[in-house]
Design a protein around this motif. Structure first.
Motif, PDB file in Angstrom:
ATOM      1  N   LEU C  69       0.822  -1.209   0.000  1.00  0.00           N
ATOM      2  CA  LEU C  69       0.000   0.000   0.000  1.00  0.00           C
ATOM      3  C   LEU C  69       0.853   1.253   0.000  1.00  0.00           C
ATOM      4  N   ILE C  70       1.920   1.229   0.791  1.00  0.00           N
ATOM      5  CA  ILE C  70       2.802   2.391   0.845  1.00  0.00           C
ATOM      6  C   ILE C  70       3.744   2.394  -0.351  1.00  0.00           C
ATOM      7  N   GLY C  71       4.195   1.202  -0.722  1.00  0.00           N
ATOM      8  CA  GLY C  71       5.203   1.097  -1.766  1.00  0.00           C
ATOM      9  C   GLY C  71       4.725   1.517  -3.140  1.00  0.00           C
ATOM     10  N   LEU C  72       3.470   1.188  -3.472  1.00  0.00           N
ATOM     11  CA  LEU C  72       2.994   1.509  -4.813  1.00  0.00           C
ATOM     12  C   LEU C  72       3.032   3.008  -5.122  1.00  0.00           C
ATOM     13  N   PRO C  73       2.465   3.844  -4.259  1.00  0.00           N
ATOM     14  CA  PRO C  73       2.551   5.279  -4.562  1.00  0.00           C
ATOM     15  C   PRO C  73       4.003   5.762  -4.626  1.00  0.00           C
ATOM     16  N   LEU C  74       4.859   5.148  -3.787  1.00  0.00           N
ATOM     17  CA  LEU C  74       6.272   5.536  -3.818  1.00  0.00           C
ATOM     18  C   LEU C  74       6.867   5.295  -5.199  1.00  0.00           C
ATOM     19  N   THR C  75       6.582   4.106  -5.743  1.00  0.00           N
ATOM     20  CA  THR C  75       7.146   3.798  -7.053  1.00  0.00           C
ATOM     21  C   THR C  75       6.550   4.682  -8.133  1.00  0.00           C
TER      22      THR C  75
END
Lengths: 322, 403, 291
Positions: C69-75
């Motif tokens: 959940l956090i990683g996707l927007p980061l990428t």
């Protein structure tokens, strides 16, 4: 006019290269020899990429072929004859290129890139699995090829200074040969393929045959480079067919300036020297290497050779208007 | 005319620029060695190890442990100060000869130390032998280095791929297993390891169901795991390392095979990978010339010193690096640092009994360690010592002219 | 059912689930290539980025879902940043310069990863909910989490199909694939569209890395292997064709699987032989457009 500048500066550089053995030591000469052989490899790729417009990501297939052919033709503890084996290598490489070329040239664009990669990978996997070839560990060539013609031995490849001069002469020879080919009718035809193949075809040129011929010449020259590369240290392994090597030589061509023949030579020198210097500096040397490549692409739109051309061309053009 | 003079001015400038460029490029390769005055007393060690990529952690441990061994004795070898030259081998076999050559001809190292990966090793051996430079191999287990390609100037302080594998075969047969299957990557080291296991197993009275291979370095094991389930052997021997080892052990457990078919392997299957493998590795038996909890004071002292110096835990790679240092110390001590006394140096090194954290060992005639191979079992995050699988096991050295 | 048949079916299952994961990674590549026309060699590196982000976020938060959940927007943010900095200047340039620049990007990403995370091999725990296996036959069990991965890949495939075939955005994407000038005349901001597609493509690769991390493990160089195979998928399927990528992935998954068990000597080559064979039959891939 640019031709004259280019030619003059090139001659100066060649003279410098010829004189270096007077001041250079063993390591430097061996490094420069390696670079010159890579330059030959890169020039052969430029014939395909820069002049015929065929981007191959599998050119290492021929480089590795040349190396392994040297191993194959060398008896275990004796020297093979340089001249005879070269004839054989040229013949085998040309036939191989003919076979592969007639298959892969049916594709174009990115598909061509990938299918050339596929063939190189097939060579790679075959040699990795083949015990008789040494497998993934590689194989040794214990004795360098002998340049004897009956009783006269013009040079000894095991001597690193003589090897250097052989590499230098080879590089110049290949450059002149390719330039001559490119200036011929055949050469103009393949350049025509690059700019507008359809038009050329409608004019009645058998473009497939021209592309195939270009492919065969490029593959054969690459095999020569591979042959001498293997002779330098006497060691071959499957990575000689690897996509990393194909990518590296493509980088040399693009970075140096494709479609210029001397661009790949520049590219070979710059890339290997930069890499060698960086590798000695820091553990994470790949980072500045990557940045160097990125910056080069962003700021040198036509490679290093292109940069020079723009310098003089731009200024004199502006001045001419004044 | 203005335009003409401008043009020739341009031309000259460009000419100068290009000539300068090529000249500078060539000269930069010339410069460094011109100015190294006072090369006199320092002994140069050329470390060609993987400092980047998959094996970087191993290369780092070898490097640090080697320096630790030398520093513990005052930082000198045979009374001479030591200069370290490091070079990243990038685990690239294609560049191996070039890189080794750089250390040998440019840096003119007295000793070449390298490397980790077998694919890169033979290029190094070729250059070392062609230039008659002393070479010590701190890890790569490629068997031919101390068999067909053995040489007086080549030493190894680690193992040959044959040793731990053969020992595992012996152990598995002793445990009463009758049918075994071996699996690895399809490359030289994998084939050597599987063959050695099978040899040990068959010698002990077992029967082999064959060997399975997948292309290197692929890690999609499911198809072969299914094959293993279909074949139903009594024991499975697997040789993988690094990321492949982690994945295989986890996949093997997830496929439910751990319950019925014990998995064994050489120590590389579980070395440096336990944290990532987690529960899947619990209880796995492996054989290696090193283990956790050996219980000898030399090992305890070494591990404490290594932890203090690097803040990392020691592993088999560190031990091998450390022992390389010990071998160098012993050899150079005997010739008082005189590299010209080549014969005496080699003789001294051959006779050295290395007081290693793994236990004392000596070198065979083909310059490979004759050492105890230990049986270990995974407990938590350690490969705990269980027993000695085979005592003083020497690589057969077939084809070596010195043996 | 006989044992032999059961094992055969299990192998088919193996091939399909491998193929589905390949699809997840390759779909982003074919999108970027087909729509924007950029050859992105760093695509595999984003797979690695996803895996390492998952590893570090799972260590921090404890669960994979939160990490994703956090990683996707980061990428996505990283993708947009890269687009602005590096990819923008490449749109009009020759393919080759893209190849070169993205190759440089691979080196930068790998070394940054080495500096930030070190070079050890890491594992990511399978989410507790799915951390069990179901017995299939003959002592063989199948980890449920692999089914979950396959299910997610299928969902993504369906989702992509839906978006591309049934929405306005999809229409713009399809238009962009065939005719860039048309986009302008339709009043669609090509720049914005490209930025979105590039970020989406990279995020797909990262997402694949994240969900596969528990079974694939996290290690240096993991991006390179998947990169080449992704290219093979894209080429066999036809550039720009999601349907092609889907079929090609499954084909490769099956060929690779059965190649390993039926022809182990040439197992490494089978995929390349397949690609060469298909290209000889259909020089533009299965569903690609003839240049």
């Amino acid at each position: 006019m640019n031709q004259r500048i280019a030619r003059a500066s090139f001659l100066v550089a060649l003279i410098l290269l010829a004189l270096i053995p007077l001041i250079g030591d063993k390591y430097e000469l061996q490094l420069l020899s390696k670079i010159m052989l890579m330059a030959i490899f890169a020039m052969s790729l430029d014939l395909l990429v820069g002049f015929t417009g065929l981007v191959s990501l599998g050119h290492a297939a021929f480089f590795g072929l040349g190396g392994y052919l040297l191993w194959f033709l060398s008896p275990q503890y004796a020297a093979t004859n340089l001249w005879l084996s070269l004839v054989e290598v040229v013949a085998i490489a040309a036939v191989t290129a003919l076979l592969i070329g007639s298959l892969v040239l049916r594709s174009s664009g990115v598909y061509f890139i990938m299918v050339t990669l596929a063939f190189a990978q097939m060579f790679f996997y075959y040699t990795t699995g083949a015990k008789w070839l040494g497998g993934s560990d590689g194989a040794y060539i214990y004795v360098r090829p002998s340049a004897a013609i009956f009783d006269w031995v013009p040079f000894n490849l095991a001597n690193y200074v003589q090897f250097y001069y052989v590499a230098l002469v080879l590089m110049i020879g290949v450059f002149l040969l390719l330039r001559m080919i490119l200036r011929s009718l055949f050469g103009r035809a393949i350049q025509g393929v690059k700019s507008n193949e359809n038009r050329l075809r409608s004019l009645g040129f058998p473009t497939f045959r021209y592309k195939l011929a270009s492919f065969v010449i490029a593959g054969t020259v690459a095999s020569l480079a591979g042959y001498f590369s293997a002779a330098q240290f006497g060691f071959v392994n499957p990575e000689l067919f690897g996509w990393k090597l194909s990518g590296e030589v493509l980088m040399m061509v693009i970075l140096g300036g494709m479609g210029t023949l001397y661009g790949p030579i520049l590219g070979a020198f710059v890339l290997v020297l930069v890499e060698t210097e960086l590798a000695g500096m820091t553990k994470h040397w790949l980072l500045p290497m990557g940045l160097f490549v990125i910056l080069a692409v962003l700021f040198l739109p036509r490679g290093i050779a292109g940069m020079r051309l723009r310098l003089s061309f731009g200024r004199s053009a502006r001045e001419a208007d004044a | 005319m203005k335009t003409a003079s401008v043009r020739s001015h341009d031309r000259r400038r460009v000419l100068k620029g290009l000539a300068a460029g090529v000249g500078a490029a060539a000269i930069t390769t010339v410069l460094p060695t011109r100015f190294s005055i006072g090369q006199a007393a320092k002994l140069k060690l050329g470390l060609m190890l993987p400092y980047s990529g998959t094996y970087a952690a191993l290369g780092k441990n070898i490097d640090d442990a080697l320096r630790l061994a030398i520093n513990e004795k005052g930082g000198k070898l045979g009374g001479r100060d030591v200069e370290y030259v490091t070079l990243d081998d990038e685990s690239d076999p294609a560049k191996s000869a070039d890189n080794a050559n750089r250390l040998v001809t440019r840096d003119k190292v007295d000793f070449l130390i390298g490397t980790v990966s077998s694919g890169v090793q033979l290029g190094i051996n070729k250059v070392a032998t062609d230039n008659d430079v002393m070479l010590v191999i701190p890890n790569a287990g490629v068997t031919v280095a101390t068999r067909d390609l053995c040489a007086p100037n080549v030493f190894r302080t680690s193992f040959s791929n044959w040793q731990p594998a053969y020992a595992m075969g012996v152990v598995a047969a002793k445990q009463g297993k009758k049918r075994a299957l071996a699996i690895s990557w399809d490359y030289a080291a994998g084939r050597e390891s599987n063959a050695a296991f099978t040899e040990g197993f068959v010698n002990g009275g077992g029967k082999t169901e064959g060997e399975l291979y997948l292309p290197f370095p692929q890690v999609e094991f499911q198809p072969l795991l299914t094959q293993i389930a279909a074949a139903k052997p009594e024991v499975v021997y697997a040789f993988f390392a690094g990321g492949g080892a982690v994945k295989f052990v986890k996949d093997y457990a997830a496929a439910g095979l751990r319950a019925n078919i014990p998995l064994v392997g050489p120590g590389f299957l579980t070395d440096g990978t336990l944290e990532a493998q987690g529960e899947a590795a619990e209880g796995l038996e492996t054989t290696l010339h090193y283990a956790d909890g050996l219980g000898n004071p030399r090992d305890d002292a070494f591990r404490a010193a290594f932890k203090k110096a690097t803040n990392r835990d020691a592993d088999v790679y560190a031990v091998q690096g450390y022992d390389t240092g010990l071998l160098l110390l012993s050899g150079l001590e005997a010739v008082k640092g005189d590299m010209k006394a080549r014969k005496e140096l080699i003789a001294a090194m051959e006779k050295t009994e290395i007081d290693s954290p793994r236990g004392k060992f000596s070198l065979s005639k083909s310059h490979n360690p004759i050492q105890d191979i230990y049986l270990r079992r995974v407990k938590g995050l350690e490969n705990r010592f269980v027993s000695v699988a085979v005592k003083a096991l020497a690589d057969p050295g077939t084809g070596c002219k010195m043996a | 059912m006989s044992d032999g048949l059961i094992f055969f079916l299990i192998q088919v299952l193996n091939g399909i689930q491998y193929g589905l994961l390949l699809f997840l990674v390759a779909s982003g590549l074919t999108l970027v290539f087909g729509i924007i026309g950029i050859i992105n060699l760093a695509h595999g590196s984003f797979y690695m980025v996803g895996a390492y982000i998952a590893f570090s976020l799972v260590r921090a938060t404890g669960t994979l879902w939160l990490a994703i959940l956090i990683g996707l927007p980061l990428t996505m943010i990283l993708g947009v940043a890269l687009e602005l900095a590096f990819f923008r200047p490449l749109y009009r340039r020759d393919h080759l310069y893209q190849v070169l620049l993205t190759y440089g990007l691979i080196l930068v990403l790998e070394e940054t990863r080495s500096i930030l995370f070190g070079d050890d091999v890491h594992g990511v725990q399978v989410p507790a909910l799915f951390d069990f296996s179901i017995p299939l036959s003959g002592g063989l069990t199948y980890p449920v989490y692999r089914f979950v991965i396959s299910a997610i890949c299928l969902l993504v495939a369906l989702g992509m199909y839906f978006v591309i075939q049934r929405t306005r955005l999809g229409m713009a994407i399809r238009a962009g694939a065939s005719d860039r000038e048309m986009l302008q005349s339709l009043g669609i901001d090509a720049g914005l569209l490209f930025r979105f597609v590039l970020a989406a493509g990279l995020t797909l690769a990262a997402f694949a890395g994240m969900i596969a991390a528990p079974v694939a493990s996290v290690f240096p160089g993991m991006g390179n292997q998947i990169l080449i195979i992704s290219f093979v998928v894209v080429v066999i399927g036809g550039i720009g064709s999601i349907k092609g990528a889907f079929i090609a992935s499954l084909l490769i998954g099956l060929v690779d699987t059965f190649g390993q068990i039926w022809a182990p000597q040439i197992a490494g080559m089978t995929v390349y032989v397949l690609m060469a064979a298909i290209l000889l039959w259909r020089p533009a891939g299965l569903f690609g457009k003839r240049a």
